[in-house]
Scaffold this motif. Structure first.
Motif, PDB file in Angstrom:
ATOM      1  N   UNK A 166       0.882  -1.168   0.000  1.00  0.00           N
ATOM      2  CA  UNK A 166       0.000   0.000   0.000  1.00  0.00           C
ATOM      3  C   UNK A 166       0.920   1.218   0.000  1.00  0.00           C
ATOM      4  N   UNK A 167       0.923   1.932  -1.120  1.00  0.00           N
ATOM      5  CA  UNK A 167       1.817   3.081  -1.266  1.00  0.00           C
ATOM      6  C   UNK A 167       1.233   4.336  -0.632  1.00  0.00           C
ATOM      7  N   UNK A 168      -0.086   4.487  -0.720  1.00  0.00           N
ATOM      8  CA  UNK A 168      -0.718   5.679  -0.147  1.00  0.00           C
ATOM      9  C   UNK A 168      -2.216   5.461  -0.046  1.00  0.00           C
ATOM     10  N   UNK A 169      -2.799   6.228   0.846  1.00  0.00           N
ATOM     11  CA  UNK A 169      -4.263   6.288   0.951  1.00  0.00           C
ATOM     12  C   UNK A 169      -4.610   7.753   1.109  1.00  0.00           C
ATOM     13  N   UNK A 170      -5.434   8.232   0.211  1.00  0.00           N
ATOM     14  CA  UNK A 170      -5.773   9.649   0.188  1.00  0.00           C
ATOM     15  C   UNK A 170      -7.256   9.814   0.483  1.00  0.00           C
ATOM     16  N   UNK A 171      -7.563  10.603   1.488  1.00  0.00           N
ATOM     17  CA  UNK A 171      -8.939  10.931   1.832  1.00  0.00           C
ATOM     18  C   UNK A 171      -9.251  12.264   1.153  1.00  0.00           C
ATOM     19  N   UNK A 204      -1.825   1.100  -4.662  1.00  0.00           N
ATOM     20  CA  UNK A 204      -1.188  -0.148  -4.243  1.00  0.00           C
ATOM     21  C   UNK A 204      -0.557  -0.854  -5.432  1.00  0.00           C
ATOM     22  N   UNK A 205       0.279  -1.820  -5.142  1.00  0.00           N
ATOM     23  CA  UNK A 205       0.858  -2.615  -6.221  1.00  0.00           C
ATOM     24  C   UNK A 205       1.894  -3.583  -5.716  1.00  0.00           C
ATOM     25  N   UNK A 210       6.164  -4.740 -12.908  1.00  0.00           N
ATOM     26  CA  UNK A 210       7.376  -4.673 -13.740  1.00  0.00           C
ATOM     27  C   UNK A 210       7.241  -5.491 -15.024  1.00  0.00           C
ATOM     28  N   UNK A 211       6.733  -6.737 -14.973  1.00  0.00           N
ATOM     29  CA  UNK A 211       6.535  -7.471 -16.227  1.00  0.00           C
ATOM     30  C   UNK A 211       5.564  -6.768 -17.183  1.00  0.00           C
ATOM     31  N   UNK A 212       4.549  -6.095 -16.637  1.00  0.00           N
ATOM     32  CA  UNK A 212       3.630  -5.352 -17.509  1.00  0.00           C
ATOM     33  C   UNK A 212       4.362  -4.212 -18.200  1.00  0.00           C
ATOM     34  N   UNK A 213       5.209  -3.516 -17.456  1.00  0.00           N
ATOM     35  CA  UNK A 213       5.976  -2.422 -18.047  1.00  0.00           C
ATOM     36  C   UNK A 213       6.977  -2.939 -19.072  1.00  0.00           C
ATOM     37  N   UNK A 214       7.486  -4.145 -18.871  1.00  0.00           N
ATOM     38  CA  UNK A 214       8.395  -4.740 -19.854  1.00  0.00           C
ATOM     39  C   UNK A 214       7.660  -5.037 -21.167  1.00  0.00           C
ATOM     40  N   UNK A 215       6.373  -5.359 -21.074  1.00  0.00           N
ATOM     41  CA  UNK A 215       5.564  -5.605 -22.275  1.00  0.00           C
ATOM     42  C   UNK A 215       5.189  -4.293 -22.970  1.00  0.00           C
ATOM     43  N   UNK A 216       4.908  -3.279 -22.181  1.00  0.00           N
ATOM     44  CA  UNK A 216       4.523  -1.978 -22.722  1.00  0.00           C
ATOM     45  C   UNK A 216       4.869  -0.915 -21.685  1.00  0.00           C
ATOM     46  N   UNK A 217       5.966  -0.224 -21.923  1.00  0.00           N
ATOM     47  CA  UNK A 217       6.474   0.734 -20.941  1.00  0.00           C
ATOM     48  C   UNK A 217       5.459   1.814 -20.580  1.00  0.00           C
ATOM     49  N   UNK A 218       4.606   2.174 -21.516  1.00  0.00           N
ATOM     50  CA  UNK A 218       3.627   3.229 -21.273  1.00  0.00           C
ATOM     51  C   UNK A 218       2.609   2.915 -20.187  1.00  0.00           C
ATOM     52  N   UNK A 219       2.429   1.634 -19.864  1.00  0.00           N
ATOM     53  CA  UNK A 219       1.477   1.271 -18.815  1.00  0.00           C
ATOM     54  C   UNK A 219       1.916   1.839 -17.459  1.00  0.00           C
ATOM     55  N   UNK A 220       3.151   2.264 -17.373  1.00  0.00           N
ATOM     56  CA  UNK A 220       3.656   2.848 -16.123  1.00  0.00           C
ATOM     57  C   UNK A 220       2.841   4.071 -15.691  1.00  0.00           C
ATOM     58  N   UNK A 221       2.192   4.741 -16.630  1.00  0.00           N
ATOM     59  CA  UNK A 221       1.350   5.888 -16.275  1.00  0.00           C
ATOM     60  C   UNK A 221       0.159   5.452 -15.415  1.00  0.00           C
ATOM     61  N   UNK A 222      -0.248   4.194 -15.543  1.00  0.00           N
ATOM     62  CA  UNK A 222      -1.384   3.671 -14.788  1.00  0.00           C
ATOM     63  C   UNK A 222      -0.961   2.804 -13.606  1.00  0.00           C
ATOM     64  N   UNK A 223       0.324   2.760 -13.323  1.00  0.00           N
ATOM     65  CA  UNK A 223       0.838   1.981 -12.196  1.00  0.00           C
ATOM     66  C   UNK A 223       1.523   2.915 -11.217  1.00  0.00           C
ATOM     67  N   UNK A 224       1.507   2.665  -9.927  1.00  0.00           N
ATOM     68  CA  UNK A 224       0.813   1.556  -9.294  1.00  0.00           C
ATOM     69  C   UNK A 224      -0.693   1.686  -9.488  1.00  0.00           C
ATOM     70  N   UNK A 225      -1.363   0.595  -9.186  1.00  0.00           N
ATOM     71  CA  UNK A 225      -2.806   0.533  -9.355  1.00  0.00           C
ATOM     72  C   UNK A 225      -3.515   1.317  -8.269  1.00  0.00           C
ATOM     73  N   UNK A 226      -4.796   1.588  -8.544  1.00  0.00           N
ATOM     74  CA  UNK A 226      -5.594   2.381  -7.618  1.00  0.00           C
ATOM     75  C   UNK A 226      -7.007   1.820  -7.516  1.00  0.00           C
ATOM     76  N   UNK A 227      -7.604   2.006  -6.358  1.00  0.00           N
ATOM     77  CA  UNK A 227      -9.046   1.833  -6.202  1.00  0.00           C
ATOM     78  C   UNK A 227      -9.566   3.106  -5.553  1.00  0.00           C
TER      79      UNK A 227
END
Length: 149
Positions: free
Chosen positions: A51-56, A76-77, A83-100
């Motif tokens: 869990x990288x952060x929680x923002x209220x 979170x992530x 990392x394997x997702x970024x190796x497949x497509x580096x641009x996915x890093x804009x959407x990582x880490x994941x969020x809810x």
């Protein structure tokens, strides 16, 4: 078994909204925003997520004189998955880490929303990572279902 399985699937589908237009999956929660976010964090951590952060957002908005309904974002992530997702497509890093995001609507109903991994596949033209995407999809579904019950 058949009618119970179908009934369970129908109940899940009715309490879940996947919007192909915006790539989000939303589940109805039976808990408060805080309880849902707490439960999501706990479940995700138990499964190895950081869990990288929680923002209220409501709390931060209040500090600048804006009133929001309860709204919390959990970031979170796990580098073993991202990392394997970024190796497949580096641009996915804009959407990582994941969020809810966990929100309360005008009717006091709580919702948990996250990015559909298939949307990310299309958005970032991810190729060769089907197994990782499937793992992410299953994990997110399980985390979200656990957090909203």
């Amino acid at each position: 078994m058949g009618k119970y399985f179908i009934g369970g699937v129908l109940a899940f589908v009715l309490s879940t909204t996947a919007n192909a237009d915006n790539g989000l999956i939303t589940l109805k929660s039976s808990l408060s925003v805080n309880e849902t976010a707490d439960k999501f964090e706990k479940v995700a951590q138990e499964k190895g997520m950081v869990i990288f952060a929680r923002i209220d957002h409501a709390q931060r908005a209040e500090k600048v004189g804006v009133t929001l309904r309860p709204t919390q974002l959990v970031i979170f992530g796990n580098p073993k998955v991202g990392s394997p997702l970024m190796a497949c497509s580096q641009g996915v890093a804009i959407d990582l880490p994941q969020k809810v995001i966990v929100t309360e609507d005008e009717n006091k109903q709580v919702w948990l929303t996250y990015n559909d991994p298939q949307y990310l596949v299309n958005r970032h033209n991810i190729r060769g990572c089907d197994a990782v995407i499937e793992k992410v999809s299953k994990a997110l579904t399980n985390f979200a279902k656990s957090a909203t019950q």
